[in-house]
Design a protein around this motif. Structure first.
Motif, mmCIF file in Angstrom:
data_model
loop_
_atom_site.group_PDB
_atom_site.id
_atom_site.type_symbol
_atom_site.label_atom_id
_atom_site.label_comp_id
_atom_site.label_asym_id
_atom_site.label_seq_id
_atom_site.Cartn_x
_atom_site.Cartn_y
_atom_site.Cartn_z
ATOM 1 N N ARG A 49 6.339 1.525 -0.672
ATOM 2 C CA ARG A 49 5.613 0.252 -0.731
ATOM 3 C C ARG A 49 6.592 -0.829 -1.174
ATOM 4 O O ARG A 49 7.357 -0.633 -2.107
ATOM 5 C CB ARG A 49 4.484 0.331 -1.762
ATOM 6 N N ILE A 77 5.570 -3.775 -2.290
ATOM 7 C CA ILE A 77 4.974 -4.264 -3.537
ATOM 8 C C ILE A 77 4.077 -3.161 -4.076
ATOM 9 O O ILE A 77 3.023 -2.878 -3.520
ATOM 10 C CB ILE A 77 4.222 -5.604 -3.363
ATOM 11 N N TYR A 134 1.611 -2.512 -5.847
ATOM 12 C CA TYR A 134 0.554 -3.239 -6.558
ATOM 13 C C TYR A 134 -0.280 -2.316 -7.438
ATOM 14 O O TYR A 134 -0.719 -1.258 -7.002
ATOM 15 C CB TYR A 134 -0.376 -3.964 -5.572
ATOM 16 N N ARG A 135 -0.487 -2.735 -8.661
ATOM 17 C CA ARG A 135 -1.419 -2.064 -9.564
ATOM 18 C C ARG A 135 -2.220 -3.127 -10.278
ATOM 19 O O ARG A 135 -1.723 -4.225 -10.521
ATOM 20 C CB ARG A 135 -0.683 -1.211 -10.588
ATOM 21 N N HIS A 136 -3.430 -2.775 -10.657
ATOM 22 C CA HIS A 136 -4.265 -3.746 -11.356
ATOM 23 C C HIS A 136 -3.653 -4.054 -12.725
ATOM 24 O O HIS A 136 -3.025 -3.185 -13.331
ATOM 25 C CB HIS A 136 -5.687 -3.208 -11.491
ATOM 26 N N GLN A 146 -1.475 -1.609 -15.306
ATOM 27 C CA GLN A 146 -0.076 -1.918 -15.589
ATOM 28 C C GLN A 146 0.137 -2.054 -17.109
ATOM 29 O O GLN A 146 1.108 -1.535 -17.662
ATOM 30 C CB GLN A 146 0.282 -3.234 -14.887
ATOM 31 N N ASN A 196 8.283 -5.896 -7.530
ATOM 32 C CA ASN A 196 8.336 -6.344 -6.154
ATOM 33 C C ASN A 196 9.742 -6.175 -5.598
ATOM 34 O O ASN A 196 10.699 -6.616 -6.221
ATOM 35 C CB ASN A 196 8.069 -7.845 -6.193
ATOM 36 N N ARG A 202 -6.122 -9.134 0.895
ATOM 37 C CA ARG A 202 -6.350 -8.305 -0.296
ATOM 38 C C ARG A 202 -6.093 -6.819 0.032
ATOM 39 O O ARG A 202 -5.473 -6.099 -0.742
ATOM 40 C CB ARG A 202 -7.804 -8.499 -0.769
ATOM 41 N N LEU A 248 -2.408 -6.326 0.194
ATOM 42 C CA LEU A 248 -1.795 -6.334 -1.135
ATOM 43 C C LEU A 248 -1.976 -4.976 -1.808
ATOM 44 O O LEU A 248 -1.042 -4.408 -2.380
ATOM 45 C CB LEU A 248 -2.422 -7.431 -1.997
ATOM 46 N N GLU A 249 -3.180 -4.447 -1.747
ATOM 47 C CA GLU A 249 -3.439 -3.194 -2.454
ATOM 48 C C GLU A 249 -2.750 -2.024 -1.781
ATOM 49 O O GLU A 249 -2.390 -1.048 -2.428
ATOM 50 C CB GLU A 249 -4.944 -2.985 -2.601
ATOM 51 N N GLY A 269 0.242 -2.404 -0.071
ATOM 52 C CA GLY A 269 1.602 -2.638 -0.548
ATOM 53 C C GLY A 269 2.739 -2.307 0.409
ATOM 54 O O GLY A 269 3.897 -2.452 0.046
ATOM 55 N N TYR A 302 4.381 -7.142 1.991
ATOM 56 C CA TYR A 302 3.875 -8.162 1.078
ATOM 57 C C TYR A 302 3.747 -9.472 1.837
ATOM 58 O O TYR A 302 4.733 -10.052 2.275
ATOM 59 C CB TYR A 302 4.789 -8.323 -0.135
#
Ligand SMILES: *Cc1c(COP(=O)(O)O)cnc(C)c1O
Length: 487
Positions: A43, A45, A47-49, A53, A79, A430, A433-434, A436, A439
């Motif tokens: 990935r 990015i 991404y984690r909430h 994190q 990133n 969205r 993003l999730e 990843g 980006y």
């Protein structure tokens, strides 16, 4: 609580741990660069909430003299700007040599407020400013300096403008009337912020409408200026975007410059993203008219491959840069030094500042402008090619033909009802993003939602961009219309 005795403390500065730790770190960075170039990260990015994190870093433990696990996790979890699939924001994937220069500066830490605090960097800044002033066609005597970011540079330029243009000493006496700055409705929000910081309030923003390509409609300048005057606002500056952040399109600098001259106001170019296009032989015409500017800013950490945070602020007339702050700090400055170009804190917001001149100087000396010519031309070309692919693909469209390496576009498959188009772009972005893998970001133009890419990685090829569109199409299959409420 851990205790540490002075011997242990001094031991932390010795070469042995430094060599070990830097070998670990530079080994990991070399790996990171290889993985980016070869797309080995699953990935781009990860991404984690935020809460997840936070929990991770709160619980994270390591032995203090073995930071390797820390280095590794930071690289894994951030990133990956060098990855060809990272096409989100305008932050540069720094050239490794530039990052090394910044690292050297971080270790030496000569805060160059006054000359003797950081002698080589103070003169490097001057030399770099002269190079760039020459590129813009500024006359002899143009001067500038480096400062911490485009936001601060724009504020500094507008303070200079107010000081120079108003017929009274606003710095010492305060403002005596309503003031305003003319700017496109597409300008970066930091201009709005600068105007408010300067005490002009919301009415100090004199918005000029844009054309269909989101650049300033120059036919509206006169009437907007007159409207402002009629409502009691003295306009002292006009700001051009080179380019505007959302759409990446350049205002007509020559027209804005001519208008400023006619009205006797200051012309500032916010070239944070793309002022450096002047270094591209193919695209330098985007900056036509820049020689008319009273001030111009360029972010090193956007299209100039440098680590954040470093911005060049140039003044066509060098003496203007000395008039901004007439605040005395007698313990730092001797009186009566002619011009005093080497005592930088006289002209900047910062007192202590990072040794940011190192990376500019090193890149200019190592590669000349050829580096930036190659990079900017390639990325701008790529955006044009991408826009063509978007347009020729079923159910995709671009907001406007790109002028820079920023492209806004959207997906309008027939099964998405027109009332849900905006919600759909946001949903899609969205999901991306999730996931990843890629980006990408989003923006709003005239009330409509668009997906947006900024092509910063020199490893991004047209096939990555086409794959990204296919990826979005596959994600979209999961979309379902929102249930009609109240039924
Ligand atoms: C990025 C940007 C800024 C802000 O610069 P920072 O260096 O992020 O503070 C200002 N104006 C424009 C046009 C930009 O693209």
């Amino acid at each position: 609580m851990h205790t540490m005795d002075p011997n242990q403390l001094r031991g932390l500065f010795l070469p042995k741990p430094y060599r070990e730790q830097s070998e670990q770190l530079f080994g990991l960075i070399a790996h990171y660069l290889k993985d980016c170039a070869e797309q080995n990260h699953p990935r781009t990015i990860p991404y984690r909430h935020p809460a997840e994190q936070y929990d991770f870093w709160k619980a994270f433990q390591w032995e203090s003299d073995r930071p390797e696990a820390f280095f590794r996790e930071v690289i894994e979890r951030t990133n990956h700007l060098h990855d060809p699939r990272n096409m989100g924001h305008q932050v540069a994937p720094p050239l490794p040599l530039a990052a090394l220069a910044a690292g050297l500066g971080a270790q030496l830490n000569n805060g160059n407020a006054i000359y003797e605090m950081g002698m080589p960097v103070a003169v490097m800044e001057r030399w770099v400013c002269e190079q760039m002033a020459g590129e813009f066609g500024f006359p002899e005597g143009a001067r500038g300096f480096l400062t911490s970011g485009g936001t601060l540079a724009n504020l500094t330029a507008l303070l200079a403008a107010r000081k120079v243009i108003l017929p009274y000493d606003v710095w010492n006496e305060g403002t005596q009337e309503s003031l305003g700055v003319m700017v496109s409705s597409q300008a970066h929000y930091c201009i709005d912020r600068a105007v408010r910081i300067m005490g002009m309030g919301g009415r100090g923003i004199v918005n000029v409408p844009v054309k269909a390509d989101y650049t300033i409609d120059v036919t509206q300048l006169e009437s907007r200026y007159n409207d402002a005057r009629k409502s009691g606002i003295r306009v002292f500056a006009i700001v051009g975007s080179a380019p505007s952040t959302s759409t990446g399109n350049y205002d007509d600098m020559r027209a804005l410059g001519a208008f400023a001259k006619e009205k006797g106001i200051w012309f500032h170019i916010d070239g944070a993203h793309g002022g450096s296009a002047v270094l591209s032989r193919k695209y330098r015409s985007l900056m036509d008219g820049a020689e008319l500017a009273d001030s111009i800013i360029i972010d090193g950490h956007k299209m100039m491959l440098m680590p954040a945070l470093t911005t060049l602020l140039l003044f066509r007339k060098g003496e203007h840069s000395h008039r901004t702050f007439r605040q005395q700090a007698d313990y730092l400055f001797d009186e009566g030094q002619d011009e005093d170009w080497y005592n930088l804190a006289k002209r900047t917001f910062e007192c202590t500042k990072t040794m940011m001149g190192l990376q500019w100087y090193l890149l200019f000396k190592s590669y000349g402008t050829g580096l930036f010519d190659a990079y900017i031309t390639r990325q701008y070309d790529l955006a044009r090619a991408f826009a063509q692919r978007v347009t020729s693909r079923d159910h995709w469209e671009v907001a406007t033909e790109p002028m820079s390496n920023i492209v806004c576009f959207r997906y309008l498959p027939p099964r998405v009802p027109s009332g849900e188009r905006n919600g759909f772009q946001k949903w899609l972005r969205r999901q991306a993003l999730e996931d990843g893998t890629y980006y990408i970001v989003e923006t709003r133009l005239n009330g409509d939602a668009y997906l947006r890419v900024t092509l910063m990685s020199p490893f991004t090829e047209i096939h990555h961009l086409e794959d990204m569109l296919g990826f979005c199409e596959r994600l979209s299959e999961k979309w379902s219309p929102s249930p009609v409420s109240g039924v």
